[in-house]
Design an enzyme around this catalytic site. Structure first.
Site, PDB file in Angstrom:
ATOM      1  N   TYR A   1      -2.645  -1.097  10.455  1.00 11.89           N
ATOM      2  CA  TYR A   1      -2.591  -1.314   9.175  1.00 11.89           C
ATOM      3  C   TYR A   1      -1.163  -0.730   8.440  1.00 11.89           C
ATOM      4  O   TYR A   1      -0.532  -1.548   7.420  1.00 11.89           O
ATOM      5  CB  TYR A   1      -3.661  -0.367   8.453  1.00 11.89           C
TER       6      TYR A   1
ATOM      7  N   SER B   1       0.903  -1.199   0.235  1.00 14.55           N
ATOM      8  CA  SER B   1       0.086  -0.078   0.061  1.00 14.55           C
ATOM      9  C   SER B   1       0.824   1.163   0.080  1.00 14.55           C
ATOM     10  O   SER B   1       2.031   1.154   0.396  1.00 14.55           O
ATOM     11  CB  SER B   1      -0.735   0.078   1.378  1.00 14.55           C
TER      12      SER B   1
HETATM   13  P1  NAD Z   1     -11.558  -5.927  -0.454  1.00 19.30           P
HETATM   14  O1  NAD Z   1     -11.954  -5.496   0.981  1.00 19.30           O
HETATM   15  O2  NAD Z   1     -12.398  -5.364  -1.538  1.00 19.30           O
HETATM   16  O3  NAD Z   1     -10.699  -7.074  -0.609  1.00 19.30           O
HETATM   17  C1  NAD Z   1     -10.078  -7.864   0.400  1.00 19.30           C
HETATM   18  C2  NAD Z   1     -10.242  -9.210   0.187  1.00 19.30           C
HETATM   19  O4  NAD Z   1      -9.318 -10.093   1.100  1.00 19.30           O
HETATM   20  C3  NAD Z   1     -11.496 -10.013   0.169  1.00 19.30           C
HETATM   21  O5  NAD Z   1     -11.889 -10.788  -0.825  1.00 19.30           O
HETATM   22  C4  NAD Z   1     -11.680 -10.570   1.681  1.00 19.30           C
HETATM   23  O6  NAD Z   1     -12.319 -11.633   1.542  1.00 19.30           O
HETATM   24  C5  NAD Z   1     -10.309 -11.180   1.573  1.00 19.30           C
HETATM   25  N1  NAD Z   1      -9.563 -11.386   2.954  1.00 19.30           N
HETATM   26  C6  NAD Z   1      -9.536 -10.951   4.010  1.00 19.30           C
HETATM   27  N2  NAD Z   1      -9.131 -11.531   5.008  1.00 19.30           N
HETATM   28  C7  NAD Z   1      -8.890 -12.846   4.339  1.00 19.30           C
HETATM   29  C8  NAD Z   1      -8.518 -13.956   5.014  1.00 19.30           C
HETATM   30  N3  NAD Z   1      -8.053 -14.110   6.243  1.00 19.30           N
HETATM   31  N4  NAD Z   1      -8.199 -15.063   4.189  1.00 19.30           N
HETATM   32  C9  NAD Z   1      -8.609 -14.840   2.869  1.00 19.30           C
HETATM   33  N5  NAD Z   1      -9.081 -13.877   2.086  1.00 19.30           N
HETATM   34  C10 NAD Z   1      -9.270 -12.640   3.008  1.00 19.30           C
HETATM   35  O7  NAD Z   1     -10.021  -4.855  -0.349  1.00 19.30           O
HETATM   36  P2  NAD Z   1      -9.187  -4.437  -1.758  1.00 19.30           P
HETATM   37  O8  NAD Z   1      -9.363  -2.750  -1.763  1.00 19.30           O
HETATM   38  O9  NAD Z   1      -9.407  -5.299  -2.951  1.00 19.30           O
HETATM   39  O10 NAD Z   1      -7.812  -4.843  -1.270  1.00 19.30           O
HETATM   40  C11 NAD Z   1      -6.993  -5.805  -1.575  1.00 19.30           C
HETATM   41  C12 NAD Z   1      -5.582  -5.323  -0.970  1.00 19.30           C
HETATM   42  O11 NAD Z   1      -5.158  -4.236  -1.720  1.00 19.30           O
HETATM   43  C13 NAD Z   1      -5.241  -5.493   0.558  1.00 19.30           C
HETATM   44  O12 NAD Z   1      -4.138  -6.027   0.927  1.00 19.30           O
HETATM   45  C14 NAD Z   1      -5.400  -3.729   0.656  1.00 19.30           C
HETATM   46  O13 NAD Z   1      -4.611  -3.599   1.948  1.00 19.30           O
HETATM   47  C15 NAD Z   1      -4.611  -3.567  -0.514  1.00 19.30           C
HETATM   48  N6  NAD Z   1      -4.983  -2.005  -0.735  1.00 19.30           N
HETATM   49  C16 NAD Z   1      -6.070  -1.679  -1.389  1.00 19.30           C
HETATM   50  C17 NAD Z   1      -6.248  -0.291  -1.445  1.00 19.30           C
HETATM   51  C18 NAD Z   1      -7.446   0.292  -2.003  1.00 19.30           C
HETATM   52  O14 NAD Z   1      -7.511   1.644  -1.952  1.00 19.30           O
HETATM   53  N7  NAD Z   1      -8.494  -0.393  -2.248  1.00 19.30           N
HETATM   54  C19 NAD Z   1      -5.131   0.604  -1.154  1.00 19.30           C
HETATM   55  C20 NAD Z   1      -3.847   0.091  -1.018  1.00 19.30           C
HETATM   56  C21 NAD Z   1      -3.691  -1.501  -0.575  1.00 19.30           C
END
Ligand code: NAD
Length: 261
Positions: free
Chosen positions: A158, A145
């Site tokens: 986080y 991130s």
């Molecule tokens: P999201 O909440 O849409 O998806 C996250 C996914 O992780 C979900 O499918 C959830 O079920 C899964 N998950 C969570 N805990 C789990 C576990 N214990 N076992 C298996 N699966 C699990 O989030 P996103 O925005 O798609 O984020 C995906 C990644 O990108 C994350 O690591 C997040 O930190 C990172 N990220 C996202 C953003 C953003 O703006 N969306 C920014 C920076 C980083």
């Protein structure tokens, strides 16, 4: 499209929605075979399977909690048993919740660290062990991130987890580089996924976020998926240990944008 990705086998954790689902769909467009991991959202994972099959790839949805030791083993076995090997492992699953640090329950700290950092370790360990024992030049992509670099009040757990991902990513990249295994991270900025749905539905919060993005747009999950496809492909064959920020410039100190300072 990257020709060398055709028929390669990938595991994508947290693939039932958001960035993980977009990466799975993109890997389908690359005609890869994908193990789509989900924790509870089977419907979203099945949707991703359909997207991949419609695009000419193969896929299977597999339930596993990636914060538990057995989760990574389940996913590795699914790749080996269904598709005969493993080439690319994407540690994407992650979560966050806002809580002031002085009031943060230990359980919140542990949950975020267990999923965002220990989950990345467990997934990487399973993939690396397979790559080493099978003398394979595999590829690992860790979802970090912008908060591996930018402090985030209210999200200390986080930020700590993503800071941990940064040095874990760099360390294993170095540890396995001479075997031809490549390990890279992606650092998304503000991406339009379910994790942000509430925030971006609120106009004030959306505008506050856009203020922090020099390109003045929220990213799409497909922007991140494109970076994952490139990192997985041979087009990035001399790249290891980096974090590729996909953030519209968020890490560039946006408050300086209009000549201030
Ligand atoms: P999201 O909440 O849409 O998806 C996250 C996914 O992780 C979900 O499918 C959830 O079920 C899964 N998950 C969570 N805990 C789990 C576990 N214990 N076992 C298996 N699966 C699990 O989030 P996103 O925005 O798609 O984020 C995906 C990644 O990108 C994350 O690591 C997040 O930190 C990172 N990220 C996202 C953003 C953003 O703006 N969306 C920014 C920076 C980083």
């Amino acid at each position: 499209m990257y020709a060398d990705l055709k028929n390669k086998v990938a595991v994508v954790t947290g693939g039932s929605k958001g960035i993980g689902q977009a990466i799975a769909a993109r890997f389908g467009q690359e005609h890869m075979s994908v193990v789509i991991n989900y924790r509870s959202d089977k419907t979203g994972a099945d949707e991703a399977v359909k997207m991949i099959e419609a695009n000419g790839g193969q896929a299977i949805a597999v339930q596993a909690d990636i914060s538990e030791e057995a989760g990574a083993t389940t996913l590795l076995n699914a790749a080996l048993n269904n598709f005969g090997g493993l080439d690319v492992w994407v540690n994407n699953a992650g979560m966050e919740n806002r809580v002031a640090t002085n009031e943060m329950p230990l359980a919140d700290w542990q949950r975020v660290l267990n999923i965002n950092l220990t989950g990345v370790f467990l997934g990487s360990r399973a993939a690396l062990d397979y790559f080493v024992k099978n003398d394979k030049q595999g590829n690992i992509i860790n979802m970090s991130s912008v908060h591996e670099q930018i402090p985030w009040p209210g999200f200390a757990h986080y930020a700590a987890s993503k800071g941990g991902v940064k040095l874990f990513n760099e360390t294993i990249a170095m540890e396995y580089a001479n075997r031809g295994v490549r390990v890279n991270a992606i650092g998304p900025g503000a991406i339009n996924t379910p994790i942000n749905a509430e925030k971006f539905a609120d106009k004030t919060q959306l505008n506050d976020t856009l203020e922090m993005v020099p390109m003045k747009r929220i990213g799409d999950p497909e922007d991140v998926a494109a970076a994952a496809a490139w990192l997985a492909s041979d087009q990035s064959s001399y790249v290891t240990g980096v974090t590729l920020f996909v953030d519209g410039g968020m890490t560039l100190y946006p408050s300086f944008q209009n000549g201030k300072g």
